[in-house]
Design a protein around this motif. Structure first.
Motif, mmCIF file in Angstrom:
data_model
loop_
_atom_site.group_PDB
_atom_site.id
_atom_site.type_symbol
_atom_site.label_atom_id
_atom_site.label_comp_id
_atom_site.label_asym_id
_atom_site.label_seq_id
_atom_site.Cartn_x
_atom_site.Cartn_y
_atom_site.Cartn_z
ATOM 1 N N ALA A 1 -5.394 5.330 7.716
ATOM 2 C CA ALA A 1 -6.213 4.113 7.638
ATOM 3 C C ALA A 1 -7.473 4.250 8.480
ATOM 4 C CB ALA A 1 -5.392 2.912 8.093
ATOM 5 N N LEU A 2 -7.337 4.817 9.670
ATOM 6 C CA LEU A 2 -8.512 5.001 10.535
ATOM 7 C C LEU A 2 -9.498 5.993 9.928
ATOM 8 C CD1 LEU A 2 -6.802 5.125 14.060
ATOM 9 C CD2 LEU A 2 -8.278 3.312 13.174
ATOM 10 N N ALA A 3 -8.964 7.044 9.305
ATOM 11 C CA ALA A 3 -9.840 8.050 8.707
ATOM 12 C C ALA A 3 -10.616 7.497 7.520
ATOM 13 C CB ALA A 3 -9.018 9.260 8.276
ATOM 14 N N ALA A 4 -10.023 6.511 6.828
ATOM 15 C CA ALA A 4 -10.674 5.955 5.635
ATOM 16 C C ALA A 4 -11.709 4.892 5.968
ATOM 17 C CB ALA A 4 -9.615 5.369 4.692
ATOM 18 N N MET A 5 -11.772 4.441 7.202
ATOM 19 C CA MET A 5 -12.700 3.370 7.570
ATOM 20 C C MET A 5 -14.120 3.897 7.766
ATOM 21 S SD MET A 5 -10.565 0.939 10.168
ATOM 22 C CE MET A 5 -9.105 0.057 9.615
ATOM 23 N N ASP B 1 -17.784 3.943 9.534
ATOM 24 C CA ASP B 1 -18.307 3.709 10.887
ATOM 25 C C ASP B 1 -19.259 2.520 10.938
ATOM 26 O OD1 ASP B 1 -16.900 5.898 11.712
ATOM 27 O OD2 ASP B 1 -18.591 7.286 11.477
ATOM 28 N N GLN B 2 -19.734 2.084 9.769
ATOM 29 C CA GLN B 2 -20.693 0.990 9.722
ATOM 30 C C GLN B 2 -20.036 -0.386 9.814
ATOM 31 O OE1 GLN B 2 -22.913 1.594 6.131
ATOM 32 N NE2 GLN B 2 -23.882 3.495 6.850
ATOM 33 N N LEU B 3 -18.706 -0.425 9.722
ATOM 34 C CA LEU B 3 -18.012 -1.705 9.803
ATOM 35 C C LEU B 3 -18.015 -2.223 11.228
ATOM 36 C CD1 LEU B 3 -14.889 -1.014 7.538
ATOM 37 C CD2 LEU B 3 -16.903 -2.364 6.958
ATOM 38 N N SER B 4 -18.057 -3.534 11.352
ATOM 39 C CA SER B 4 -17.959 -4.156 12.673
ATOM 40 C C SER B 4 -16.524 -4.071 13.174
ATOM 41 C CB SER B 4 -18.392 -5.622 12.594
ATOM 42 O OG SER B 4 -17.508 -6.361 11.755
ATOM 43 N N PHE B 5 -16.373 -4.329 14.477
ATOM 44 C CA PHE B 5 -15.028 -4.277 15.055
ATOM 45 C C PHE B 5 -14.104 -5.300 14.400
ATOM 46 C CE2 PHE B 5 -11.921 -5.808 18.184
ATOM 47 C CZ PHE B 5 -11.246 -4.627 18.451
ATOM 48 N N ARG B 6 -14.637 -6.473 14.099
ATOM 49 C CA ARG B 6 -13.822 -7.515 13.468
ATOM 50 C C ARG B 6 -13.399 -7.087 12.064
ATOM 51 N NH1 ARG B 6 -14.108 -12.160 10.336
ATOM 52 N NH2 ARG B 6 -12.844 -13.913 11.101
ATOM 53 N N LEU C 1 -9.563 -6.442 10.724
ATOM 54 C CA LEU C 1 -8.980 -7.098 9.554
ATOM 55 C C LEU C 1 -8.464 -6.075 8.550
ATOM 56 C CD1 LEU C 1 -11.587 -9.968 8.989
ATOM 57 C CD2 LEU C 1 -9.233 -10.196 9.816
ATOM 58 N N GLN C 2 -9.244 -5.026 8.337
ATOM 59 C CA GLN C 2 -8.815 -3.990 7.391
ATOM 60 C C GLN C 2 -7.585 -3.249 7.904
ATOM 61 O OE1 GLN C 2 -11.977 -1.405 6.145
ATOM 62 N NE2 GLN C 2 -10.624 -0.018 5.031
ATOM 63 N N MET C 3 -7.563 -3.008 9.199
ATOM 64 C CA MET C 3 -6.408 -2.315 9.794
ATOM 65 C C MET C 3 -5.150 -3.174 9.697
ATOM 66 S SD MET C 3 -5.963 0.655 11.160
ATOM 67 C CE MET C 3 -4.753 1.586 12.095
ATOM 68 N N MET D 1 -1.954 -1.792 7.599
ATOM 69 C CA MET D 1 -0.714 -1.539 8.331
ATOM 70 C C MET D 1 0.354 -2.576 7.999
ATOM 71 S SD MET D 1 -1.347 1.249 9.552
ATOM 72 C CE MET D 1 0.316 1.412 10.215
ATOM 73 N N GLY D 2 -0.059 -3.802 7.669
ATOM 74 C CA GLY D 2 0.922 -4.779 7.209
ATOM 75 C C GLY D 2 1.589 -4.315 5.931
ATOM 76 N N LEU D 3 0.782 -3.764 5.011
ATOM 77 C CA LEU D 3 1.333 -3.224 3.760
ATOM 78 C C LEU D 3 2.254 -2.045 4.033
ATOM 79 C CD1 LEU D 3 1.333 -3.040 0.635
ATOM 80 C CD2 LEU D 3 -0.685 -1.564 0.846
#
Length: 740
Positions: free
Chosen positions: A163-167, A169-174, A178-180, A184-186
């Motif tokens: 999941a971290l590798a697919a994110m 770098d331009q996304l904000s921390f928030r 949310l994506q994480m 991870m919930g799934l």
């Protein structure tokens, strides 16, 4: 002619014996090779299946699995059939092979005599963890805990890294948070679903899988408890991650009540999780001890939990765990059919120590081991409550009866004692027997192989009513020694701790001298009794071996013959036919539903297809399996008619005859018994004494009693094993205590 007859008949006879012996050896060789082949194939399939589940979170295996799903999307069964084939079919194939192995092994299996003359450690009987949260844990069980823990940690970390590798770098921390949370919930739900697949294997009481690996339900129940805690932690985190995400996005209520046709139905998941949490909380040790009935009744919410989970995730995701759940449905339906049958209660007795003895009728074809137990329901007390009790009779005590000893401890057992004593008829007065209780039985359950017969040296440690299964062992050994049947035990030490001396007459329910006259010449039996809450012996001499004077209440016979042999260690052929026919029926119904309904009419709703999947699963068991159960019942009735003429009377004579020991045996048995008042067993002293006496041998230690007693014995065995001298025995820890 006469001379030729004399000369050649011995030669012909000898030649026939040689041929017969050759045929028997060849047959035995073929059976052994077939059993070895089946067992090897079973373990190969299992390890491949388990390895695939373990490696599924890795990128290469996940990518390969995704390609397989894309390839099979256009087939009649679609993605659901592909997942069912890869993740659920191996369990069902293993069940089929296990059935074949049990049928070839025969009905009366005995432990194989060890080939080595030297004792050796066994991972299964060596206690590693003792006073931790898991209770007494053997080395094998510890390995299983480590493997499951490693799988959860590995899967979670693998999914997190992906999941971290697919994110970006331009996304904000928030946004990344949310994506994480979403990913991870799934993934936590997927990991929990894999654990759910294993969760239902140990809870299937008469499962062919448990019978194949010879793990009785009393042991498997604790594995269900462990897996239940792990599964609910994962599912709770699964739901919690989504709740946090939705709350951060400000759409919590909308998401909780959403029910999508294509995709996940959230509301169904909420209902399923709430049912699971309710079962989980009420199953915690403190709550279960405080109110067992609350735990028992709320645990029936598993139906709500499973059905709404299927509605939540749909058919193709549920197919990942469908195999073991299908086996549980098979077992549950069979138990339901067996438990509807009324069992003849031959007699009941209220013993002076606050213990009730029930003698139940059984068909001659029903087999069980001395370390078996049954679930008992008394309809006059409750139509819903089932309570487990150890069998106190040996299968060799009588062909048509089985006995249990029930200590009065709670409300249910207290009401049972009152129900029996209130109709006690006066002595010498002939009265028409009246129905006291209407009983139903599930079981018997227990080891497929009577493992207590594999040790030449036995130490039986009991606490209070825990002596009950050991009375059955004692009777079983004496019967086998008398009849010359396979039986390895030759040295038996019974260590029995009781609170008060009024429990001591329980020993007289087994008349050792009558079962096997002069048994001391063939087997060494010693009994050490510790009365912990009394400092002086009772005034009455010979208190232990006096005949028990108690109410003996005959009970009217219902129309049915006796308990059914549908579950437990039931008939291998019929149980195998039931599993195979139900599984084939499931495949047929699933095929017909896809070919003639889902595909032609374009059924696309995930939750609806999941519901149809469950309907096919249950319908196949009820329809196809129900036909086999009906034929099985007809076969049982025909078999019972053959021996019905001499069943009840024989058992009454046998049971009544075993109540009062003959006077000549009392002196002999009393020499074997040592009673100490005001002391608890010193297991270090006991094991050291047996080490010096028995030498370098294997010693089976069987414990039946409260957890503190089991822990004390396991602690001493572990300590002795780590510091033992080369000429001392190896003690093997085995527990026989049931705790739901």
């Amino acid at each position: 002619m006469e001379k030729n007859s004399v000369d050649y008949s011995p030669l012909l006879s000898h030649h026939g014996d040689e041929n017969g012996g050759y045929v028997r050896k060849l047959s035995s060789f073929v059976v052994s090779v077939t059993k070895w082949t089946l067992k090897t194939l079973i373990w190969v399939i299992f390890f491949l299946w388990a390895a695939f589940i373990f490696l599924l979170p890795s990128e290469p295996v996940k990518e390969l699995f995704s390609k397989w799903l894309v390839f099979s999307r256009g087939t009649s069964f679609g993605v659901t059939g592909s997942i069912l084939l890869i993740l659920s079919a191996p369990v069902l194939i293993i069940a089929f092979l296990a059935i074949a192995h049990l049928i070839i092994s025969g009905e009366d299996q005995l432990p194989e005599k060890k080939t080595s003359k030297y004792p050796r450690f066994r991972l299964w009987t060596f206690p590693v963890l003792i006073n931790g949260p898991f209770g007494v844990v053997s080395a094998t069980e510890f390995i299983g805990i480590v493997i499951f823990s490693a799988y959860v940690i590995w899967a979670f970390s693998a999914y997190a890294m992906q999941a971290l590798a697919a994110m970006s770098d331009q996304l904000s921390f928030r946004a990344m948070s949310l994506q994480m949370l979403d990913i991870m919930g799934l993934r936590l739900g997927a990991i929990g679903l894999m654990c759910l697949a294993f969760l239902f294997i140990p809870i299937s009481r008469g499962s062919v899988l448990l019978r194949f690996i010879d793990v009785p339900f009393e042991h498997a129940a604790k594995y269900h408890v462990w897996l239940g805690h792990l599964t609910m932690v994962l599912f709770t985190l699964h739901g919690l991650f989504y709740v946090i995400e939705w709350q951060m996005e400000g759409r919590l209520i909308q998401e909780l009540v959403e029910w999508k046709d294509i995709g996940i139905a959230n509301l169904a998941g909420v209902i399923s999780l709430l049912a699971g949490l309710f079962m989980w909380v009420t199953s915690l040790p403190g709550v279960r001890t405080w109110n067992f009935e609350l735990f028992f009744y709320t645990h029936q919410l598993y139906i709500v939990f499973i059905v709404f989970m299927v509605l939540h995730i749909g058919d193709f995701v549920f197919a990942m765990a469908a195999g073991p759940i299908f086996l549980f449905v098979l077992d549950r339906f069979l138990r339901f059919c067996q438990s509807r049958r009324t069992v003849n209660v031959i007699s009941s007795r209220c013993l002076p120590c606050g213990t009730v003895e029930l003698v139940l009728s059984k068909p001659q074809s029903l087999r069980y081991n001395a370390l078996s137990f049954i679930f008992l329901q008394v309809r006059e007390l409750s139509w819903l409550q089932w309570h487990p009790f150890s069998v106190s009779s040996s299968p060799l005590d009588g062909k048509n009866h089985i006995a249990v000893l029930i200590k009065v401890l709670g409300k249910w057992t207290g009401k049972l004692r009152e129900k029996i004593t209130e109709v006690d008829a006066p002595e010498g007065l002939s009265v028409q027997p009246r129905t006291v209780v209407t009983a139903s039985v599930e079981g018997p359950y227990g080891h497929e192989v009577p493992y207590h017969l594999m040790y030449e040296n036995l130490i039986l440690v009991a606490g209070g009513i825990g002596i009950s299964p050991f009375l059955a062992i004692l009777s079983d050994i004496l019967h086998r020694v008398r009849d010359g049947k396979p039986c390895q035990p030759r040295n038996v030490l019974i260590v029995w701790a009781v609170k008060k001396s009024n429990e001591l007459p329980l020993l007289s329910t087994v008349d050792m001298e009558t079962i096997c006259p002069r048994f001391s010449d063939k087997v060494n039996i010693n009994i050490h009794i510790y009365v912990t809450r009394e400092s002086d012996p009772p005034l009455e001499e010979g208190y232990i071996y006096k005949p028990i004077k108690s109410s003996l209440c005959p009970i009217a016979m219902p129309s049915d013959y006796g308990m059914s042999g549908l579950v437990g260690t039931g008939d291998n052929f019929w149980s195998g036919l039931y599993v195979i026919s139900s599984t084939l029926g499931f495949v047929i119904l699933l095929s017909l539903m896809n070919i003639y309904y889902i595909n032609p009419f374009g059924v696309y709703k995930w939750w609806y297809k999941g519901l149809l999947f469950v309907v096919c699963m249950v319908a196949s068991v009820v329809i196809f399996g129900g036909i086999v159960v009906g034929l099985w019942h007809m076969w049982e009735k025909q078999s019972s008619v053959k021996d019905k003429s001499n069943n009840i009377k024989v058992d009454k004579i046998e049971q009544n005859g075993s109540v009062a020991p003959k006077d000549p045996s009392q002196d002999n048995i009393s020499k074997l018994t040592v009673i100490r008042y005001g002391f608890r067993p010193d297991f270090k002293e006991i094991f050291e004494m047996m080490s010096e006496k028995w030498g370098h041998v294997d010693v089976g230690v069987l414990v039946c009693g409260p957890p503190t007693l089991q822990s004390s014995v396991a602690q001493e065995i572990r300590s002795h094993s780590l510091t033992r001298k080369s000429y001392h025995p190896i003690f093997h820890f085995n527990s026989h205590s049931f705790d739901l």
